[in-house]
Write a protein that holds these residues in place. Structure first.
Motif, short mmCIF file in Angstrom:
data_model
loop_
_atom_site.label_atom_id
_atom_site.label_comp_id
_atom_site.label_asym_id
_atom_site.label_seq_id
_atom_site.Cartn_x
_atom_site.Cartn_y
_atom_site.Cartn_z
N ARG A 1 -4.66 -2.30 -4.44
CA ARG A 1 -4.42 -0.90 -4.77
C ARG A 1 -5.69 -0.19 -5.23
O ARG A 1 -6.00 0.92 -4.77
CB ARG A 1 -3.36 -0.83 -5.88
N LEU B 1 -2.15 -7.59 -6.17
CA LEU B 1 -1.66 -6.26 -5.85
C LEU B 1 -2.57 -5.19 -6.46
O LEU B 1 -2.85 -4.17 -5.82
CB LEU B 1 -0.23 -6.09 -6.37
N LYS C 1 0.42 -10.01 -9.44
CA LYS C 1 0.10 -8.67 -9.93
C LYS C 1 -1.40 -8.38 -9.81
O LYS C 1 -1.80 -7.25 -9.51
CB LYS C 1 0.55 -8.52 -11.38
#
Length: 472
Positions: free
Chosen positions: A329, A325, A322
């Motif tokens: 992002r 990611l 996470k």
């Protein structure tokens, strides 16, 4: 304007999130009550110091490592630039200062809270005790440096306090209808657009109105040399282009041979040389992404090690996945944000065949739409962070123009604003806990402890960590 009512409040509205009944913890033995407040103060101060030093130290350490690993030669460094040794010493000082700041804040708040509760009763003073304790603890900000202004930080904390206050108003029977417009789901995007119009126009036209650290951040991720920005500013202000030779020299140093027209009406050739406006957007986007990734590595990894330390041991791949990611992002958001700023301004300059201040403001407003790339839970954080700096820049511009009221020119207005904001936040923490998102509430509970029941006058302190976990 505040974001929509968080999901955390849905269970409150439905009435289905109450914890199962449990037996109260055993009453403290004789003598424990007198020492409980001291233990709570020491624990809160220590945990506050750990958070302040950990977050600031982590960011400072990453910055120092990037600086040390830089491949720039000593000759390429500007004269008088800070050496690596000086950077390390400064990082250590800043780490210690922020640790002392948050440690003193936590310890001061707990001390005042316990003192008032002991003398006037916990239940009797519940409505105003945390409000006063947060206000008194606010001046601990001075420990970051007596000559260091933290206007942006103070305004940001005030924005956070306003969001909490608005959430309290939304769920209130008395103010619910008045605060209903604050539930607009894309209010964070609108705030980001407003902030971008001020910040990015100031970045081009009046950098002195921005905090020095934020100005350095924009100069790095804006991707343009100061000579280019000065050329754009001269055209927008309709002043003589006196540094075209310096701009041509800069482009020549990066392998671009260009001859600029001193009578140009739009600054596009200054901004991107021989490239077209469209080609410049895509090439700039790739370069901006490479600059953005190092920014978000500590932003995601440090909280993973501090806040989610227990889950990290149990589910390391999930937490790290996470985090990676999130880094990808957020890096895309920042790169699109910076690239779109130049794209929108070039579009307007080309469309109207002119360059002026209103067009710069209008062109930087839709830049905030890049925030749609970010995760919904992070949008309000980013928009408030940028709005705080936009407000500071706006009032600095007013002050420079002689339009700022004298009452707003207090010498340490940042401390006053910070104290008011922390007063509101700590009051909400003690009385309106459901308006906090769970991740923030967990951190506050870890530092201060879960507030005990108001009818438990005999307990002189908050619940310990093991009891707090059972209550959650």
């Amino acid at each position: 304007m505040a974001p929509a009512l968080p999901e955390d409040l849905q269970c409150v509205a439905n009435g289905n999130c109450a914890a199962p009944p449990r037996k109260p913890p055993p009453a403290p033995a004789a003598g424990d009550g007198e020492l409980r407040w001291l233990r709570r103060c020491v624990e809160a101060a220590g945990k506050g110091f750990a958070i302040g030093a950990g977050l600031k130290g982590g960011l400072a350490l990453f910055s120092v490592l990037v600086r040390i690993r830089s491949r720039r030669s000593l000759r390429s460094r500007k004269a008088g630039a800070m050496t690596n040794e000086e950077a390390v010493v400064l990082a250590l000082k800043e780490t210690l200062r922020y640790g002392l700041f948050l440690g003193t804040f936590a310890g001061s708040y707990v001390s005042v809270d316990e003192y008032i509760a002991a003398f006037w009763g916990r239940k009797r003073t519940a409505r105003w005790r945390s409000l006063l304790a947060g206000l008194i603890a606010g001046p601990s900000m001075l420990l970051t440096g007596p000559g260091t202004q933290h206007t942006s930080l103070a305004i940001y904390i005030l924005m956070r306090a306003a969001v909490l206050a608005s959430r309290c108003g939304i769920k209130s029977k008395r103010f619910g209808k008045i605060c209903k417009p604050l539930t607009w789901s894309n209010g964070d995007i609108f705030l980001m657009c407003l902030a971008s119009a001020q910040i990015l126009s100031a970045y081009i036209l009046n950098q002195d109105s921005l905090p020095s650290s934020y100005k350095s951040f924009l100069n790095k991720h804006g991707g343009k040399d100061l000579t280019i920005l000065q050329g754009v500013k001269d055209i927008v202000n309709h002043t003589a282009l006196n540094n075209l030779a310096g701009i041509e020299k800069y482009y020549k140093s990066v392998g671009v041979d260009i001859k600029l027209d001193p009578n140009m009406k739009v600054p596009c050739p200054i901004v991107h040389g021989n490239q077209s406006c469209t080609g410049h957007v895509f090439s700039f986007l790739l370069q901006a992404y490479g600059r953005a990734v190092p920014v978000y590595v500590p932003v995601y990894l440090v909280p993973a090690l501090v806040v989610h330390r227990q889950h990290l041991m149990k589910r390391p791949y999930t937490i790290l996945g996470k985090s990676l990611l999130g880094i990808a992002r957020s890096s895309m958001f920042l790169s699109v944000y910076c690239a779109s700023a130049w794209a929108w301004t070039c579009l307007l300059f080309r469309t109207f065949q002119s360059a002026n201040t209103p067009l710069v403001i209008l062109g930087t407003f839709p830049t905030g739409l890049a925030l749609f790339i970010e995760k919904k839970s992070r949008r309000i954080e980013i928009s408030l962070y940028c709005l705080a700096r936009a407000i500071e820049s706006f009032f600095t511009c007013l002050t420079d123009a002689g339009l700022c009221p004298p009452i707003l020119q207090i010498k340490r207005a940042d401390v006053v604003v910070f104290s008011i904001a922390t007063s509101i936040i700590m009051h909400c923490y003690a009385q309106e806990r459901e308006v906090f998102r769970s991740k923030y509430l967990n951190v506050l509970d870890w530092v201060f402890g879960v507030p005990p029941p108001l009818d438990n006058e005999g307990k002189s302190g908050y619940l310990p960590d093991d009891e707090a976990k059972k209550c959650q």
